[in-house]
Design a protein around this motif. Structure first.
Motif, short mmCIF file in Angstrom:
data_model
loop_
_atom_site.label_atom_id
_atom_site.label_comp_id
_atom_site.label_asym_id
_atom_site.label_seq_id
_atom_site.Cartn_x
_atom_site.Cartn_y
_atom_site.Cartn_z
N VAL A 290 -18.49 -37.15 -7.88
CA VAL A 290 -18.33 -36.03 -8.82
C VAL A 290 -19.13 -34.83 -8.34
O VAL A 290 -18.69 -33.68 -8.45
CB VAL A 290 -18.76 -36.46 -10.24
N LEU A 291 -20.31 -35.08 -7.80
CA LEU A 291 -21.16 -34.02 -7.29
C LEU A 291 -20.47 -33.25 -6.17
O LEU A 291 -20.44 -32.02 -6.15
CB LEU A 291 -22.48 -34.61 -6.79
N ILE A 292 -19.89 -33.97 -5.21
CA ILE A 292 -19.17 -33.32 -4.10
C ILE A 292 -18.02 -32.48 -4.62
O ILE A 292 -17.81 -31.33 -4.21
CB ILE A 292 -18.66 -34.38 -3.11
N ALA A 293 -17.26 -33.04 -5.57
CA ALA A 293 -16.12 -32.32 -6.13
C ALA A 293 -16.57 -31.07 -6.88
O ALA A 293 -15.92 -30.02 -6.81
CB ALA A 293 -15.33 -33.24 -7.06
N ALA A 294 -17.68 -31.17 -7.60
CA ALA A 294 -18.18 -30.03 -8.36
C ALA A 294 -18.65 -28.92 -7.42
O ALA A 294 -18.47 -27.73 -7.72
CB ALA A 294 -19.32 -30.47 -9.27
N ILE A 295 -19.26 -29.28 -6.29
CA ILE A 295 -19.68 -28.27 -5.32
C ILE A 295 -18.46 -27.52 -4.77
O ILE A 295 -18.46 -26.30 -4.63
CB ILE A 295 -20.48 -28.92 -4.18
N VAL A 296 -17.41 -28.27 -4.45
CA VAL A 296 -16.16 -27.65 -3.98
C VAL A 296 -15.61 -26.71 -5.05
O VAL A 296 -15.15 -25.59 -4.76
CB VAL A 296 -15.12 -28.72 -3.61
N ALA A 297 -15.67 -27.13 -6.32
CA ALA A 297 -15.15 -26.33 -7.42
C ALA A 297 -15.91 -25.01 -7.57
O ALA A 297 -15.33 -24.01 -8.00
CB ALA A 297 -15.19 -27.12 -8.73
N CYS A 298 -17.19 -25.00 -7.25
CA CYS A 298 -17.98 -23.76 -7.34
C CYS A 298 -17.37 -22.65 -6.48
O CYS A 298 -17.43 -21.47 -6.82
CB CYS A 298 -19.42 -24.01 -6.91
N PHE A 299 -16.78 -23.04 -5.36
CA PHE A 299 -16.14 -22.07 -4.47
C PHE A 299 -14.67 -21.86 -4.83
O PHE A 299 -14.13 -20.77 -4.65
CB PHE A 299 -16.26 -22.53 -3.01
N ALA A 300 -14.03 -22.92 -5.33
CA ALA A 300 -12.60 -22.83 -5.66
C ALA A 300 -12.34 -21.93 -6.87
O ALA A 300 -11.33 -21.21 -6.90
CB ALA A 300 -12.03 -24.23 -5.91
N LEU A 301 -13.25 -21.95 -7.84
CA LEU A 301 -13.02 -21.19 -9.07
C LEU A 301 -12.85 -19.69 -8.83
O LEU A 301 -11.85 -19.10 -9.27
CB LEU A 301 -14.16 -21.44 -10.06
N PRO A 302 -13.78 -19.01 -8.14
CA PRO A 302 -13.56 -17.59 -7.90
C PRO A 302 -12.36 -17.32 -6.99
O PRO A 302 -11.73 -16.26 -7.12
CB PRO A 302 -14.87 -17.12 -7.24
N CYS A 303 -12.03 -18.26 -6.12
CA CYS A 303 -10.84 -18.10 -5.28
C CYS A 303 -9.58 -18.01 -6.14
O CYS A 303 -8.71 -17.17 -5.92
CB CYS A 303 -10.71 -19.25 -4.28
N PHE A 304 -9.50 -18.89 -7.13
CA PHE A 304 -8.33 -18.86 -8.02
C PHE A 304 -8.38 -17.67 -8.97
O PHE A 304 -7.33 -17.19 -9.42
CB PHE A 304 -8.21 -20.18 -8.79
N GLY A 305 -9.58 -17.19 -9.30
CA GLY A 305 -9.68 -15.95 -10.06
C GLY A 305 -9.11 -14.79 -9.27
O GLY A 305 -8.41 -13.92 -9.80
N TYR A 306 -9.41 -14.76 -7.97
CA TYR A 306 -8.87 -13.73 -7.07
C TYR A 306 -7.35 -13.87 -6.95
O TYR A 306 -6.61 -12.87 -6.99
CB TYR A 306 -9.52 -13.85 -5.70
N ILE A 307 -6.87 -15.11 -6.80
CA ILE A 307 -5.43 -15.34 -6.71
C ILE A 307 -4.72 -14.87 -7.98
O ILE A 307 -3.62 -14.30 -7.93
CB ILE A 307 -5.14 -16.84 -6.45
N ALA A 308 -5.36 -15.09 -9.13
CA ALA A 308 -4.78 -14.64 -10.40
C ALA A 308 -4.66 -13.12 -10.44
O ALA A 308 -3.73 -12.58 -11.06
CB ALA A 308 -5.63 -15.13 -11.57
N ASP A 309 -5.59 -12.42 -9.79
CA ASP A 309 -5.48 -10.96 -9.70
C ASP A 309 -4.31 -10.55 -8.82
O ASP A 309 -3.70 -9.49 -9.02
CB ASP A 309 -6.77 -10.37 -9.10
N ARG A 310 -3.98 -11.38 -7.84
CA ARG A 310 -2.93 -11.04 -6.86
C ARG A 310 -1.53 -11.41 -7.34
O ARG A 310 -0.60 -10.62 -7.23
CB ARG A 310 -3.22 -11.73 -5.53
N ILE A 311 -1.37 -12.62 -7.87
CA ILE A 311 -0.01 -13.08 -8.22
C ILE A 311 0.22 -13.19 -9.72
O ILE A 311 1.34 -13.43 -10.15
CB ILE A 311 0.31 -14.43 -7.54
#
Length: 443
Positions: A290-311
């Motif tokens: 869960v810890l590894i997945a949560a660390i990945v999510a810390c970076f994935a969340l703003p990426c998808f926020g950026y994608i939401a701005d684009r598409i």
């Protein structure tokens, strides 16, 4: 000096001030949200690992269900906290409200760490734990709307989806810190965890609370709130107005969330229990996955926020809900292999899918309401899902598993609620477009 030089200098100075305020607001939102969710998550882990033996029926099946029920209590009170602090946020301001939510959450968490167990107080200890969890839920219920608005409304450019997603990073970041703290305590204390070592994660919240308050006191009020109070007469009952005028949007905001909420709280509570107790993988390994997945999510969340701005918000969110619906069964199949690599991959993938929804969700929900009742509308919709999705998810998952004796019953549950979220997100996208068109025609 030429007038244009002076004008350019002033413009550059204002732009620099604006960027500094944006950064400060974003940092304050992330840190405050991280602290609040750290407090919320250490309770969930304790409910799965230690509270059944310390507060309920000596750790048997009945005690485990009672412990998970206290987790649900925190979700029941979240809509109450959302309504209470949303009223304050739309009337008084985002900043003051966020100071209040953080204080309430931190004090309640400290009190859990100081609470005598059932061995000392008997059944009263369990009831006091329920009361403190209720207060935790009120605090976190008012946090999300204010943190998102503080970050989003302090930004004047075209990256509001990204800025709104940043406070949501506090969720996996809080989870990361809580898992690290729990793993360290478990490793250090060993069998003594059930003595007083379990209190350490709760007492550590006091230091974090002081840091969070110091940062939040230094943030100015948002531009949108100030401007909304200049243009429109400040409503005396923002909650009532939001329910009266935006009830469809509130309902749809609640209905888009079951997929991401059910997945997240199933992963962080039931899956921890299932992997550690029924698959024999060990609680430390599951927590590390869960810890590894949560660390990945810390970076994935703003990426998808950026994608939401684009598409677009709707397209990003609905795609994530469909992916969650399709991945529910493969996720539990990967867990059942008991292969460490497969378990970690499955946990990371489901957390990334969750991030695709949670990263785009903040702006998707917040922009569905006008500024003068935005805190109220967004909080009611967001926290309304806590009762129907996040809160009962661990209990429903446990009940399904014990009733049907297969974890794929839990997968079917997750797949169904993801279908509901996918459909609701499409309707919310249409409702949001209609609101924006209405606002444009009124100008």
């Amino acid at each position: 000096m030429h007038p244009s030089y002076s004008s350019n200098s002033v413009t550059a100075h204002h732009a620099a001030d604006a960027r500094r305020i944006e950064r400060r607001a974003a940092v304050a939102s992330i840190i405050g949200t991280t602290i609040e969710w750290y407090d919320f998550f250490i309770y969930g882990t304790a409910a799965a690992l230690v509270f059944p033996k310390l507060f309920f029926a000596h750790g048997n099946a009945e005690g485990l269900m009672a412990s998970f029920a206290t987790v649900f209590v925190g979700f029941v009170s979240r809509p109450l906290g959302g309504a209470l602090f949303a009223h304050m946020g739309d009337r008084v301001g985002r900043k003051s409200t966020l100071v209040a939510t953080l204080t309430l959450m931190g004090v309640a968490t400290l009190c859990v760490g100081l609470l005598p167990t059932a061995e000392t107080l008997g059944p009263l200890a369990g009831w006091l734990l329920v009361g403190l969890r209720f207060l935790q839920g009120i605090g976190v219920g008012g946090e999300w709307g204010g943190a998102v608005l503080l970050s989003m409304e302090s930004h004047t450019g075209n990256r509001r989806g990204l800025m709104a997603s940043l406070p949501n990073v506090g969720v996996p970041l809080g989870l990361v810190i809580s898992v690290i703290v729990w793993s360290a305590c478990s490793h250090w204390a060993g069998d003594a965890l059930l003595n007083d070592a379990w209190r350490i994660p709760f007492l550590a919240s006091g230091v974090m609370l002081a840091v969070g308050l110091l940062i939040r006191f230094g943030v100015p009020e948002t531009r949108d709130f100030i401007e909304a109070n200049k243009v429109a007469k400040r409503t005396k009952g923002p909650i009532a107005e939001a329910i009266r005028t935006e009830w469809r949007a509130i309902l749809l905001c609640a209905l888009i969330r079951p997929s991401e909420q059910t997945a997240f709280y199933t992963l962080t509570t039931f899956a921890v229990l299932y992997g550690a107790k029924y698959l024999g993988l060990g609680k430390e390994f599951i927590l590390n996955a869960v810890l590894i997945a949560a660390i990945v999510a810390c970076f994935a969340l703003p990426c998808f926020g950026y994608i939401a701005d684009r598409i677009g918000r709707c397209k990003t969110y609905s795609t994530g809900a469909v992916c969650m619906m399709l991945f529910a069964f493969p996720y539990f199949a990967l867990l059942n292999t008991r292969l460490p690599a497969a378990v970690i991959v499955g946990t990371v993938v489901i957390m990334v899918i969750h991030a695709s929804m949670y990263g785009s969700q903040a702006s998707f929900i917040a922009e569905s309401f006008p500024a003068h009742i935005r805190y109220s509308g967004a909080s009611l919709g967001y926290q309304g899902a806590s009762i129907i999705a996040g809160g009962p998810a661990p209990m429903i998952s446990l009940w399904l598993f014990e009733t049907f004796h297969t974890v794929y019953a839990v997968a079917a549950y997750l797949s169904f609620v993801s279908f509901v979220s996918a459909v609701a997100s499409l309707y919310l996208g249409r409702s949001k477009s209609a609101m924006q068109a209405r606002d444009l025609s009124a100008r």
